[in-house]
Design a protein around this motif. Structure first.
Motif, PDB file in Angstrom:
ATOM      1  N   LYS A 169     -16.941 -16.401  31.902  1.00  0.00           N
ATOM      2  CA  LYS A 169     -16.331 -15.656  30.793  1.00  0.00           C
ATOM      3  C   LYS A 169     -14.812 -15.575  30.938  1.00  0.00           C
ATOM      4  CE  LYS A 169     -16.749 -10.953  32.679  1.00  0.00           C
ATOM      5  NZ  LYS A 169     -15.307 -10.723  32.792  1.00  0.00           N
ATOM      6  N   ASP A 170     -14.314 -15.699  32.152  1.00  0.00           N
ATOM      7  CA  ASP A 170     -12.874 -15.637  32.397  1.00  0.00           C
ATOM      8  C   ASP A 170     -12.199 -16.999  32.283  1.00  0.00           C
ATOM      9  OD1 ASP A 170     -12.979 -12.810  33.267  1.00  0.00           O
ATOM     10  OD2 ASP A 170     -14.109 -13.647  34.958  1.00  0.00           O
ATOM     11  N   ASN A 171     -12.976 -18.058  32.195  1.00  0.00           N
ATOM     12  CA  ASN A 171     -12.427 -19.406  32.289  1.00  0.00           C
ATOM     13  C   ASN A 171     -12.738 -20.289  31.094  1.00  0.00           C
ATOM     14  OD1 ASN A 171     -11.178 -19.820  35.185  1.00  0.00           O
ATOM     15  ND2 ASN A 171     -12.971 -18.519  35.431  1.00  0.00           N
ATOM     16  N   VAL A 172     -13.298 -19.707  30.038  1.00  0.00           N
ATOM     17  CA  VAL A 172     -13.528 -20.428  28.793  1.00  0.00           C
ATOM     18  C   VAL A 172     -12.589 -19.854  27.739  1.00  0.00           C
ATOM     19  CG1 VAL A 172     -15.170 -21.050  26.987  1.00  0.00           C
ATOM     20  CG2 VAL A 172     -15.940 -20.882  29.361  1.00  0.00           C
ATOM     21  N   LEU A 173     -11.714 -20.692  27.198  1.00  0.00           N
ATOM     22  CA  LEU A 173     -10.749 -20.239  26.193  1.00  0.00           C
ATOM     23  C   LEU A 173     -11.352 -20.218  24.796  1.00  0.00           C
ATOM     24  CD1 LEU A 173      -7.611 -22.201  27.434  1.00  0.00           C
ATOM     25  CD2 LEU A 173      -8.009 -19.740  27.633  1.00  0.00           C
ATOM     26  N   SER A 174     -12.169 -21.206  24.476  1.00  0.00           N
ATOM     27  CA  SER A 174     -12.819 -21.232  23.166  1.00  0.00           C
ATOM     28  C   SER A 174     -14.045 -22.131  23.218  1.00  0.00           C
ATOM     29  CB  SER A 174     -11.858 -21.702  22.074  1.00  0.00           C
ATOM     30  OG  SER A 174     -11.579 -23.075  22.216  1.00  0.00           O
ATOM     31  N   ILE A 175     -14.856 -22.002  22.197  1.00  0.00           N
ATOM     32  CA  ILE A 175     -16.125 -22.722  22.126  1.00  0.00           C
ATOM     33  C   ILE A 175     -16.300 -23.288  20.722  1.00  0.00           C
ATOM     34  CG2 ILE A 175     -18.617 -22.264  21.886  1.00  0.00           C
ATOM     35  CD1 ILE A 175     -18.414 -20.486  24.350  1.00  0.00           C
TER      36      ILE A 175
END
Length: 465
Positions: A169-175
């Protein structure tokens, strides 16, 4: 086996959808029994519930087409990464279509100057880091298994580096995701922060495919540290080792990894990985920084460890020696199975506030011994998370009953300590009862979100809610 509840099947819809998808995808849709069983498999004791077909898309648009077809006929859709989940996440309790994203495995772009990259969901963490290495970058989330990045996001994975670098959750900027009606959405862009609207990125991270299928991820990257020092230290008891962890974190040492192996796990690692460690509780650590900084951090930890009876302390910056230690840690599942040949390994995890860690681990050891269970413990103890692998004869009903009692007791214990029933395995089918205990009325709002986004309950039904 633990029996998972079956859900009502839409036989007519399933038959219709398989016919449509077979015509569209030809050999990329498979209905063979072995393939279907593989895609219902999880490394758990929950019954295998196979899908009715497996389809292999190559693009977001193809995933959208599959979901639209299933939505039109109200047929379940289950996303599949590499099958390394532990709580029945990819089972198909109502049948349906397994969408195997393994062939969507391209690194689409690397933006070295911005420390980010864009990948398809089937890229595994090891493949990504292999491609990043020449640019001096790495992706830090390391759950042990060579999982797919889409699956890691869907289960909010963590791992050995979480104490310094955080979780998925801390290392995904967008999906980019395909929603239950087949619509394609993007939850954000490459900016490092945003206050624009609801945080849909983190809603989908950890949703276990129940709200949509992740088809692209923009990930935060890190520079490979100038120096890496690994260390190990043995302790007279698990309590002493945990107390050293607590002091290390409270002292503010920026440790990258800090892993616990109890005496049973060390014995297994020695036998399986050819090590000669003292067979007492062990901490494995890693420090990142400059040459002098990493060495200083290791030295400071050594002083803390000494206060708690730590012995046989050793630090190394040699790549070969570091890799040997961490490979042994990553091989702990297989090593532990050798402690009881023929047994099945049932892994469960909990996470508690760091101040309650020593008490929780010690009580866990005591309970396993009381029940006569062989249950080695390892853990990402820098953030209060640990795993217990119960070694079972699955044909012995008495043992299985005791194991069920133990797992339930452990989850309840963690929740009573203001912790969680799962730090990183997720809920799936296996931990649903404990989620209700942990969050209470908040479950009703989760159900409301699920119903609003997926009114026909086609997205990975029977999981979480």
């Amino acid at each position: 086996m633990v029996h998972a509840r079956a859900l009502p099947r839409n036989e007519t819809g399933i038959e219709t959808v398989i016919g449509i998808l077979k015509q569209r995808f030809a050999d990329r849709l498979q209905t063979g029994a072995a393939i279907r069983e593989q895609h219902g498999h999880t490394t758990t004791w929950i019954d295998n519930q196979s899908p009715d077909a497996v389809v292999y898309p190559h693009s977001t648009e193809e995933v959208s087409e599959i979901v639209k077809t299933c939505a039109a006929h109200k047929v379940p859709v289950i996303a599949f990464g590499t099958g390394t989940s532990l709580e029945g996440h990819v089972n198909a309790p109502a049948g349906g279509i397994s969408v195997d994203l393994g062939q969507m495995d391209k690194v689409l772009s690397v933006n070295a100057g911005d420390l980010d990259c864009v990948v398809q969901p089937g890229v595994t963490r090891e493949d990504l880091n292999m491609q990043l290495r020449d640019q001096g970058l790495f992706f830090p989330i390391d759950p042990g298994a060579n999982a797919s990045l889409g699956g890691m996001a869907a289960t909010r994975a963590s791992g050995t580096n979480a104490v310094r670098y955080g979780t998925m959750k801390d290392n995904v900027l967008s999906i980019e995701a395909v929603m239950p009606n087949g619509q394609i959405i993007r939850t954000g862009h490459r900016a490092k922060k945003s206050s624009a609207g609801y945080d849909l990125t983190r809603l989908l991270i950890g949703a276990e495919g129940t709200l949509g299928i992740i088809t692209e991820l923009t990930l935060r990257l890190q520079g490979i540290p100038e120096a890496i020092t690994s260390a190990r230290c043995s302790f007279p008891s698990v309590d002493a080792a945990c107390q050293a962890v607590i002091m290390t974190i409270q002292y503010g040492i920026p440790v990258a990894r800090i892993e616990l192996l109890d005496d049973m796990s060390v014995r297994a690692a020695n036998a399986y990985s050819g090590l000669t460690l003292p067979e007492t509780p062990l901490l494995l650590l890693e420090f990142h920084g400059s040459d002098s900084g990493a060495a200083e951090q290791a030295e400071t930890f050594g002083q803390i460890a000494e206060e708690f009876g730590g012995t046989d302390f050793a630090a190394t910056s040699t790549t070969e020696e570091r890799n040997k230690l961490w490979q042994a840690r990553h091989d702990m599942y297989w090593a532990s199975l050798q402690l009881r040949p023929g047994a099945r390994g049932i892994s469960t995890d909990v996470c508690v506030p760091i101040s309650r860690l020593a008490e929780c681990v010690t009580e866990t050891q005591r309970k396993a011994a009381q029940l006569g269970l062989m249950a080695p413990i390892v853990g990402h103890v820098g953030d209060g998370n640990f795993h217990t692998l119960v070694l079972l004869d699955m044909e012995n009903d008495n043992e299985v009953t005791k194991a069920e009692e133990f797992v339930g007791w452990l989850n309840d214990l963690a929740i009573s300590m203001d912790g969680t029933c799962t730090g990183e395995h997720g809920i799936g089918q296996g931990k649903k009862p404990y989620l209700v205990k942990e969050l209470g009325p908040a479950i009703d709002f989760m159900s409301a979100i699920k119903t609003a986004l997926d009114p026909d309950n086609i997205m990975n039904p029977g999981k979480i809610i």
